[in-house]
Scaffold this motif. Structure first.
Motif, mmCIF file in Angstrom:
data_model
loop_
_atom_site.group_PDB
_atom_site.id
_atom_site.type_symbol
_atom_site.label_atom_id
_atom_site.label_comp_id
_atom_site.label_asym_id
_atom_site.label_seq_id
_atom_site.Cartn_x
_atom_site.Cartn_y
_atom_site.Cartn_z
ATOM 1 N N TYR A 1 0.793 -1.242 0.000
ATOM 2 C CA TYR A 1 0.000 0.000 0.000
ATOM 3 C C TYR A 1 0.822 1.288 0.000
ATOM 4 O O TYR A 1 0.260 2.373 0.085
ATOM 5 N N LYS A 2 2.129 1.163 -0.094
ATOM 6 C CA LYS A 2 2.961 2.354 0.096
ATOM 7 C C LYS A 2 2.701 3.471 -0.936
ATOM 8 O O LYS A 2 2.964 4.632 -0.655
ATOM 9 N N ASP A 3 2.167 3.108 -2.106
ATOM 10 C CA ASP A 3 2.032 4.137 -3.142
ATOM 11 C C ASP A 3 0.642 4.772 -3.221
ATOM 12 O O ASP A 3 0.412 5.627 -4.078
ATOM 13 N N VAL A 4 -0.270 4.362 -2.349
ATOM 14 C CA VAL A 4 -1.601 4.992 -2.419
ATOM 15 C C VAL A 4 -1.506 6.407 -1.846
ATOM 16 O O VAL A 4 -0.572 6.737 -1.118
ATOM 17 N N ARG A 5 -2.478 7.231 -2.186
ATOM 18 C CA ARG A 5 -2.434 8.627 -1.723
ATOM 19 C C ARG A 5 -3.353 8.893 -0.538
ATOM 20 O O ARG A 5 -3.272 9.943 0.094
ATOM 21 N N ASN A 6 -4.270 7.964 -0.261
ATOM 22 C CA ASN A 6 -5.226 8.171 0.835
ATOM 23 C C ASN A 6 -5.431 6.898 1.632
ATOM 24 O O ASN A 6 -5.383 5.798 1.064
ATOM 25 N N PHE A 7 -5.674 7.039 2.884
ATOM 26 C CA PHE A 7 -5.988 5.922 3.776
ATOM 27 C C PHE A 7 -7.151 6.328 4.662
ATOM 28 O O PHE A 7 -7.276 7.502 5.037
ATOM 29 N N LEU A 8 -7.994 5.367 5.026
ATOM 30 C CA LEU A 8 -9.012 5.612 6.059
ATOM 31 C C LEU A 8 -8.722 4.688 7.233
ATOM 32 O O LEU A 8 -8.285 3.539 7.025
ATOM 33 N N TYR A 9 -8.944 5.170 8.432
ATOM 34 C CA TYR A 9 -8.777 4.352 9.645
ATOM 35 C C TYR A 9 -10.100 4.372 10.392
ATOM 36 O O TYR A 9 -10.638 5.454 10.661
ATOM 37 N N LEU A 10 -10.619 3.207 10.705
ATOM 38 C CA LEU A 10 -11.893 3.141 11.414
ATOM 39 C C LEU A 10 -11.768 2.334 12.698
ATOM 40 O O LEU A 10 -11.048 1.337 12.754
ATOM 41 N N GLY A 11 -12.482 2.784 13.716
ATOM 42 C CA GLY A 11 -12.522 2.036 14.977
ATOM 43 C C GLY A 11 -13.757 2.454 15.731
ATOM 44 O O GLY A 11 -14.391 3.469 15.401
ATOM 45 N N ARG A 12 -14.130 1.687 16.738
ATOM 46 C CA ARG A 12 -15.308 2.056 17.539
ATOM 47 C C ARG A 12 -14.919 2.040 19.000
ATOM 48 O O ARG A 12 -14.005 1.337 19.405
ATOM 49 N N GLY A 13 -15.680 2.798 19.817
ATOM 50 C CA GLY A 13 -15.480 2.789 21.263
ATOM 51 C C GLY A 13 -14.038 3.129 21.605
ATOM 52 O O GLY A 13 -13.460 4.084 21.075
ATOM 53 N N TYR A 14 -13.442 2.309 22.475
ATOM 54 C CA TYR A 14 -12.065 2.548 22.922
ATOM 55 C C TYR A 14 -11.100 2.671 21.745
ATOM 56 O O TYR A 14 -10.039 3.271 21.874
ATOM 57 N N ASN A 15 -11.447 2.057 20.640
ATOM 58 C CA ASN A 15 -10.521 2.045 19.507
ATOM 59 C C ASN A 15 -10.808 3.097 18.444
ATOM 60 O O ASN A 15 -10.107 3.154 17.439
#
Ligand code: AGP
Length: 615
Positions: free
Chosen positions: A468-482
């Motif tokens: 994934y090193k060459d992608v331009r965008n990332f999303l990070y998802l988590g719920r509650g404590y995370n």
């Protein structure tokens, strides 16, 4: 925020100052400079770039003789990073030279005055104004350097740690501090000056930490004199023995400080609860909380103030405090809180979190809270830092020096301290059952071993990073404590790889970010088998049906997410409130490896500095 170094003694000043500046580059690294007095001439060299660029230029330009000098590594505030704006700055007479960490807020009015009086300026910096103000006072009042510095500083609005040298008084350096750190190392007939003690650690273990509003007159072969800037009164110097060792501030076998600090986390977390967590006796000892227990127990509300990663640690603790201690919590960006008119009740308490203990916005927010008469508790890593001193009581994280600009072990050790406090209060308030309390303590004690295990995924994470090193965008998802861990994962990636990343509560995705998802979008989903696991599995299905690529952070042995995700990274199981201490590890490693593959400067990412001591 910049780093300053100085030396006066019997050795060559140059190598001491240059090596010292390298240690302080975490504070700023867009330009650097040095002034050395060789017995006849005051030689100043400065350049845009890093300390190694300065070294190259020095070799070509000046002699490096001299047993007295001052140096600077800069993070630009007034004026772009270039050779001219780099420190040290001369006075118009060419006799005085200064290095400065901080900001002079009233520099424009001072500049106008000085221009009227015939002064001219070559740089765009506020520092050049200050050194000329000192020169002006010195000439006008016909006083010695230390007096001129004192009078000039009393006209300054802002913050500073400065070192000033006068070519006509070559056996003396005058230093002063207000709002930016300054330490003086005391050797055998030699003195070291630095923003923190790391530049002189191999030379002496004895140091004086200057307090706000103090200046020191450091003379060759003489004792240091410390005076109050305001009224010139003498202060007794307090010499402390340093608790740091060289190994803690060197990279050792690691390629980068960030990687070293990621791998130090099992040890750092253990150091955080060492002497505090007595699992067998079921006790948590924390002097700062014990001494103020009534205030904590009577708190209507806890207001947490912090910036960046420390703010994320505060967000994690919101869940812990509310779930187990049943105390309402508000987590505020210090930079917003300080300019609001917050509603604070006498029974509220404020917890300020800061790795460096020097963050200007957090410091200002603490001062605002104190002016409203509430109890302020500090959680800092750097012992003796401004925030540690400004708060009524506190707890250190004891994580050891964090040098990589991207915070790693600061985050996990801050969560550890906050968890200890929440558990202690929950027990005292009886909002947690006995068995649950003891279960929490024993699980916390197991965390260092589990972090070690999580770190074993390093090479697997490297493989994912490569994909994934060459992608331009990332999303990070988590719920509650995370959910805060998702924010922290996105921040880590942005900071060191410059890839755009956003953290979101997983369920919020469908209220907007889902529009971003296509076959090119990697989404890191923290999907541990706790809390709302089923809900997060549904979120993953929603992403998959839009062709997004899933990197799942899952509990060891998980099969459901494994089937749905493109890649999974396992972390050991623990109780839900402690999962952030484990789920954050793969996210730190993922950003690290991506940034290394993109050939980015890991420990000194562009535009950033370790402690943000300006607004
Ligand atoms: C984190 O990786 C950062 N570099 C930054 O967000 C940092 O956490 C923030 O500036 C707060 O610093 P502090 O903890 O020293 O106050």
């Amino acid at each position: 925020m910049c780093g300053i170094v100085g030396y006066i003694g019997h050795r060559d000043a140059y190598p001491i100052i240059i090596e010292g500046l390298k240690r302080l580059e975490y504070r700023g690294y867009d330009s650097a400079g040095i002034a050395l007095y060789d017995g006849t001439n005051l030689n100043v060299t400065k350049t845009k770039g890093k300390v190694t660029d300065l070294e190259c230029r020095i070799e070509k330009e000046i002699t490096t003789n001299g047993t007295v000098g001052i140096g600077h590594t800069r993070w630009a505030t007034h004026g772009i990073p270039n050779d001219v704006n780099a420190h040290p700055h001369y006075s118009n007479s060419g006799n005085l030279v200064i290095v400065h960490n901080g900001i002079i807020e009233n520099y424009e009015s001072l500049k106008k005055e000085l221009i009227k009086r015939g002064y001219s300026f070559t740089s765009d910096t506020d520092t050049e104004i200050l050194i000329n103000l000192i020169q002006d006072v010195k000439q006008k009042e016909n006083v010695m350097l230390r007096k001129a510095v004192q009078i000039a500083l009393n006209q300054i609005v802002g913050t500073y740690a400065i070192a000033v040298f006068d070519k006509n008084k070559p056996n003396e350096i005058v230093v002063a501090k207000l709002g930016s750190p300054l330490t003086i190392g005391i050797g055998e007939d030699e003195f070291f000056i630095a923003s923190d003690a790391t530049p002189f650690l191999e030379h002496t273990n004895n140091a004086i930490y200057l307090e706000d509003g103090e200046m020191a007159i450091i003379r060759r072969h003489k004792n240091i004199k410390i005076r109050k800037i305001k009224d010139d009164s003498l202060v007794n110097p307090y010499v402390q023995e340093l608790q740091l060792n060289l190994e803690q501030i060197e990279k050792g076998d690691y390629d980068h400080f960030m990687l070293k600090e990621i791998f130090e986390q099992p040890h750092a977390i253990k150091d955080t609860f060492r002497g505090r967590l007595k699992t067998e006796k079921g006790i948590i000892k924390m002097a700062g909380v014990d001494d103020n227990l009534e205030k904590f127990l009577n708190a209507n509300k806890i207001i947490i103030i912090a910036c960046g990663t420390s703010w994320h640690a505060g967000l994690v603790s919101e869940y812990i405090f509310e779930n187990i201690a049943r105390i309402p919590v508000e987590v505020e960006y210090a930079s917003e809180f300080r300019y609001r008119n917050p509603v604070i009740n006498q029974n509220d308490i404020v917890i300020a979190i800061s790795q460096s203990g020097e963050t200007a916005d957090t410091l200002a927010a603490i001062k605002l809270a104190k002016s409203r008469g509430v109890f302020v508790f500090g959680i800092c890593n750097v012992v003796g830092s401004s925030i540690a001193r400004e708060t009524h009581a506190g707890a250190y994280t004891h994580a050891g020096p964090e040098i990589g600009v991207a915070s790693t072990k600061a985050f996990t050790t801050q969560i550890t301290v906050l968890t200890l406090i929440a558990l202690k209060l929950a027990k005292a308030k009886r909002t947690i059952s006995n068995s649950d309390y003891h279960h929490h303590l024993s699980e916390l004690e197991l965390i260092p071993k589990k972090v070690e295990k999580a770190l074993l995924s390093d090479s697997h994470i490297k493989t994912i990073a490569h994909i994934y090193k060459d992608v331009r965008n990332f999303l990070y998802l988590g719920r509650g404590y995370n959910f805060p861990v998702a924010l922290e994962g996105a921040l880590k990636l942005k900071e060191i790889s410059y890839i755009h990343a956003e953290g979101y509560p997983a369920a919020e995705m469908k209220h907007g970010p889902i529009a971003l998802i296509d076959e090119n979008m990697p989404i890191v989903v923290i999907a541990i088998k706790k809390g709302h696991y089923d809900k997060i599995v549904s979120n993953i299905r929603e992403i998959k049906s839009r062709k997004g690529k899933i990197i799942g952070i899952v509990t060891e042995g998980d099969t459901i997410v494994k089937e749905l995700a493109d890649y999974v990274i396992e972390v050991p199981d623990t109780i839900e409130s402690l999962t952030p201490l484990l789920t954050t590890i793969p996210l730190q490693l993922l950003s690290y490896h991506i940034a290394v593959m993109l050939d980015k400067n890991i420990d000194q990412p562009r535009n950033l500095a370790k402690s943000v001591t300006v607004e």
